[in-house]
Enzyme design. Structure first.
Site, PDB file in Angstrom:
ATOM      1  N   HIS A 125     -13.916  -0.027  -1.608  1.00  0.00           N
ATOM      2  CA  HIS A 125     -13.659   1.417  -1.680  1.00  0.00           C
ATOM      3  C   HIS A 125     -12.287   1.763  -2.233  1.00  0.00           C
ATOM      4  O   HIS A 125     -11.984   2.929  -2.451  1.00  0.00           O
ATOM      5  CB  HIS A 125     -13.898   2.079  -0.310  1.00  0.00           C
ATOM      6  CG  HIS A 125     -12.807   1.852   0.691  1.00  0.00           C
ATOM      7  ND1 HIS A 125     -11.810   2.775   0.905  1.00  0.00           N
ATOM      8  CD2 HIS A 125     -12.551   0.824   1.531  1.00  0.00           C
ATOM      9  CE1 HIS A 125     -10.991   2.316   1.850  1.00  0.00           C
ATOM     10  NE2 HIS A 125     -11.420   1.142   2.239  1.00  0.00           N
ATOM     11  N   ASN A 175       0.804  -1.223   0.000  1.00  0.00           N
ATOM     12  CA  ASN A 175       0.000   0.000   0.000  1.00  0.00           C
ATOM     13  C   ASN A 175       0.836   1.273   0.000  1.00  0.00           C
ATOM     14  O   ASN A 175       0.411   2.297  -0.504  1.00  0.00           O
ATOM     15  CB  ASN A 175      -0.949  -0.001   1.206  1.00  0.00           C
ATOM     16  CG  ASN A 175      -0.250  -0.343   2.504  1.00  0.00           C
ATOM     17  OD1 ASN A 175       0.501  -1.311   2.583  1.00  0.00           O
ATOM     18  ND2 ASN A 175      -0.470   0.465   3.510  1.00  0.00           N
ATOM     19  N   CYS A 191       4.728  11.219  12.296  1.00  0.00           N
ATOM     20  CA  CYS A 191       3.964  12.251  12.981  1.00  0.00           C
ATOM     21  C   CYS A 191       2.502  12.300  12.566  1.00  0.00           C
ATOM     22  O   CYS A 191       1.675  12.866  13.266  1.00  0.00           O
ATOM     23  CB  CYS A 191       4.603  13.604  12.750  1.00  0.00           C
ATOM     24  SG  CYS A 191       5.815  13.985  14.019  1.00  0.00           S
ATOM     25  N   SER A 212     -11.271  -5.064  -1.131  1.00  0.00           N
ATOM     26  CA  SER A 212     -12.091  -4.034  -0.512  1.00  0.00           C
ATOM     27  C   SER A 212     -12.627  -3.104  -1.592  1.00  0.00           C
ATOM     28  O   SER A 212     -11.862  -2.604  -2.424  1.00  0.00           O
ATOM     29  CB  SER A 212     -11.238  -3.254   0.486  1.00  0.00           C
ATOM     30  OG  SER A 212     -11.988  -2.200   1.022  1.00  0.00           O
ATOM     31  N   THR A 267     -27.151  -9.817   8.341  1.00  0.00           N
ATOM     32  CA  THR A 267     -27.989  -9.424   7.207  1.00  0.00           C
ATOM     33  C   THR A 267     -27.138  -8.859   6.076  1.00  0.00           C
ATOM     34  O   THR A 267     -26.253  -8.038   6.319  1.00  0.00           O
ATOM     35  CB  THR A 267     -29.019  -8.372   7.669  1.00  0.00           C
ATOM     36  OG1 THR A 267     -29.838  -8.974   8.666  1.00  0.00           O
ATOM     37  CG2 THR A 267     -29.878  -7.885   6.518  1.00  0.00           C
ATOM     38  N   GLN A 304      -4.846  -3.638  -2.336  1.00  0.00           N
ATOM     39  CA  GLN A 304      -4.309  -2.591  -3.210  1.00  0.00           C
ATOM     40  C   GLN A 304      -4.155  -3.059  -4.652  1.00  0.00           C
ATOM     41  O   GLN A 304      -3.970  -2.227  -5.550  1.00  0.00           O
ATOM     42  CB  GLN A 304      -2.952  -2.104  -2.687  1.00  0.00           C
ATOM     43  CG  GLN A 304      -3.024  -1.397  -1.346  1.00  0.00           C
ATOM     44  CD  GLN A 304      -3.781  -0.078  -1.396  1.00  0.00           C
ATOM     45  OE1 GLN A 304      -4.057   0.471  -2.468  1.00  0.00           O
ATOM     46  NE2 GLN A 304      -4.133   0.443  -0.239  1.00  0.00           N
TER      47      GLN A 304
END
Lengths: 397, 277
Positions: free
Chosen positions: A200, A150, A324, A198, A236, A178
């Site tokens: 999205h 990724n 960071c 995945s 469901t 990816q």
């Protein structure tokens, strides 16, 4: 200010066609696919069609597709299923550059007494296959290797790996979150046992993913309850999500050529221009085979979060391998595993393009990045030292 | 994305006093490339001994740059004695506020100032005192203890936020916890040590009493129970019952709840052991 979105490995824009395909399932067709009445139960036809669309994208059979809530659930389902199906085996194998969905799962198994091999990579992010194959024995329950990384986009040779690993009778899982939708994948040819994906990440909706389980693979459900998904994943059915993922899969098939050609050329242009205009910059994993949309560029002596926030002021969205931004303090474990020196790992920025990325956007980035880096370097004590040729800080750690 | 105050953003986007001062009166360097942030602070004094100019060079994130910029603004015009009194909290307050995870940026500012003043006074660089606890960031037990004491930090996340210690591989978490226990354990120990030594029978009664009143009610809530089997010197042998028996968290409960409570209320040297049912 116009947004320039080059963070498509984080998530992608939901394609308008996908949204349109999903809408009726929120409004008129809101039934439960497990119901006896045709208003709900009839949705099984729509789910079946989506399952076929997803299977087609990766060269699988429809019945080998299990819908989940996304990549992380698919990964956890696959690994736990393999471990529980082989209770006597106490050794599991993965790489040092996995996504946290796999990395933290394997670390948890290590804490619970499993022997875990984390296979190293070389300075370009390429897997040490000798160590990988050398670690396998009769005690190995599963090997999990990401198809593409990724952060750097480096691709693992899944064809070769699957032959070697499966010939030893060991289950092979791949986190292909990816890779799916960015690379042509044909599981009829590349024989992995399980594959996570995945929606999205390829212009589908969030909250829906799939696990491919090759026919004949031993399986145990992680989520138990109702009989949905053939008893392999209770709950469901997320009908709008499933329909959306199906539509996104169909679209992704059509976008593969654009990604391999036009998008790859844009990525290459971005790299080439930045290498030419910014001194002391380099492409992480640039020597390896990579996804066509991804580049990780290290700008030495500056820090990633500061770069990202200056980019943000211009509406340019990317991400960093910097500590960071992530809440941890160590720079990206992927870049550290590759031995990228601290001087560069802290200042690495990932640009990830998509079908929607335009040449004009890339031109803007190419123009805006050099002054951003220059501005931060003017503040950096290490840049001053490097210019004076007396940088005494250790470059690696 | 961190949530920065407007003032942090403003100082990051328009930092004051960037650069180096040639022939500075004091220079202080802290941090390193490996740590991900570093700051070099320069200052110059006028004839009256006040700081007439201050500049910085910083490698780091937005809040590191903003903290450095704020620090230079804060010290210009001050005497060294006045500047010395600036704490990292003053820097954070000057910036509105800093996210907890970024407090170490203000600590870095304070340290650079201390070093620059020491440099001006010709004081030798303080040798690293104490033993390295966090190997990832080279933080010693003394530094951790000092910060824990000064800021009353009670969690490892807080210590990481202030010092970075423990923010890397995580191997030192037990040692950081031990330092906090030591710092905050003291008042408790003084209280516990004060009463005259207990006789054996008093001790056993007190243990029974503590189990009854302090510990059992808590365990009962979770459907568990505890039974005192024996006391041998400092060893307290117990048996866990109900849902506690066979519960994976029970070892945790024994150490962190039962033993801690008994040490607090009976004597500080007790060791709780589980005997098999």
């Amino acid at each position: 200010m116009k947004t320039i979105y080059v963070d498509n490995n984080a998530t992608t824009k939901t394609a308008p066609e996908v949204v349109e395909a999903m809408l009726p399932y929120f409004t008129e067709r809101y039934g439960n696919a497990s119901s006896m009445h045709s208003f709900g139960g009839g949705l099984i036809v729509d789910i079946r069609r989506a399952r076929r669309q997803v299977a087609d994208l990766i060269g699988a059979q429809a019945e080998e597709i299990l819908f989940t809530s996304g990549g992380t659930e698919s990964d956890a389902t696959a690994i736990r299923a393999a471990v529980q199906s082989n209770p006597a085996k106490r050794h599991i194998v993965t790489t040092r550059v996995e996504h946290p969905a796999i990395k933290n799962l394997f670390e948890e198994f290590a804490k619970n007494g499993y022997r875990v091999t984390f296979v190293p990579v070389d300075c370009e992010g390429r897997l040490d296959q000798e160590t990988l194959l050398g670690s396998l024995d009769d005690d190995t329950a599963i090997v999990s290797i990401m198809w593409a990384n990724n952060e750097t986009g480096v691709i693992n040779p899944m064809d070769d790996l699957s032959r070697e690993i499966r010939s030893r009778g060991i289950v092979l899982h791949t986190d292909a979150v990816q890779a799916v939708g960015k690379l042509p994948i044909d599981l009829a040819r590349t024989k992995v046992d399980m594959l996570s994906m995945s929606a999205h990440k390829f212009h589908g909706p969030k909250g829906i993913g799939a696990l491919y389980i090759r026919k004949g693979t031993k399986f145990k459900p992680m989520v138990v309850g109702g009989h949905q998904e053939g008893g392999r994943r209770a709950g469901t059915e997320n009908v709008p999500g499933i329909v959306g993922m199906g539509k996104a899969s169909e679209l992704a098939m059509g976008y593969l050529e654009d990604l391999g050609g036009r998008v790859r050329a844009l990525r290459d242009k971005l790299e080439k221009r930045l290498m030419a205009t910014v001194p002391r910059a380099m492409v992480n994993g640039g020597g390896a085979e990579r996804l066509p949309n991804t580049t990780s560029i290290a700008f030495e002596f500056v820090e990633g979060e500061a770069i990202l926030l200056l980019m943000n002021e211009l509406g340019i969205c990317a991400s960093s391998g910097s500590a960071c931004t992530s809440g941890s303090l160590e720079p990206s474990h992927v870049l550290r595993a590759m031995g990228v020196p601290f001087t560069a790992a802290h200042g690495s920025i990932r640009f990830s393009l998509s079908h929607y990325t335009t040449e004009a956007e890339i031109d803007t980035i190419v123009a805006e990045m050099p002054p951003i880096i220059e501005r931060l370097r003017q503040m950096s004590p290490f840049w001053k030292q490097a210019q004076e040729g007396n940088l005494t800080q250790p470059a690696t750690g | 994305m961190w949530e920065y105050s407007e003032k942090v953003k403003e100082h990051f986007l328009h930092p004051r006093n960037v650069g180096a001062i040639e022939n500075a009166d004091g220079v202080g360097e802290v941090g390193s490339l490996a740590c991900g942030d570093a700051l070099t602070l320069y200052f110059k004094l006028d004839d009256s001994g006040r700081i007439s100019d201050a500049k910085f060079l910083t490698f780091g994130c937005a809040s590191a740059i903003a903290s450095s910029s704020a620090l230079t603004e804060m010290i210009i015009g001050k005497t060294l004695e006045e500047a010395e009194r600036i704490t990292n909290e003053d820097i954070a307050a000057y910036l509105g506020e800093l996210p907890k995870e970024k407090m170490h940026c203000s600590v870095m500012g304070q340290e650079a100032l201390e070093k620059a003043i020491a440099n001006y006074r010709g004081e030798a660089d303080k040798a690293v005192e104490g033993n390295i606890i966090c190997e990832c960031f080279g933080i010693t037990d003394r530094e951790i203890e000092k910060t824990v004491r000064e800021h009353r930090l009670t969690s490892i996340e807080d210590v990481t936020g202030y010092l970075k210690a423990g923010g890397g591989c995580g191997k030192c978490h037990d040692n950081i916890q031990a330092i906090m226990d030591r710092v905050f354990g003291q008042p408790v120990r003084i209280q516990a040590a004060a009463p005259k030594a207990l006789t054996n029978i008093q001790k056993i009664r007190l243990i029974e009493d503590t189990l009854e009143r302090e510990i059992k009610p808590a365990l009962h809530q979770d459907g568990g129970d505890i039974e005192l089997v024996d006391v041998d010197g400092v060893r307290v042998m117990v048996r866990l019952r109900g849902t506690c028996a066979g519960c994976k968290a029970s070892q945790n409960t024994l150490k962190n709840v039962v033993e801690a409570k008994l040490r607090e209320l009976v004597t500080k040297d007790l060791i709780v052991e589980e005997v098999a049912t």
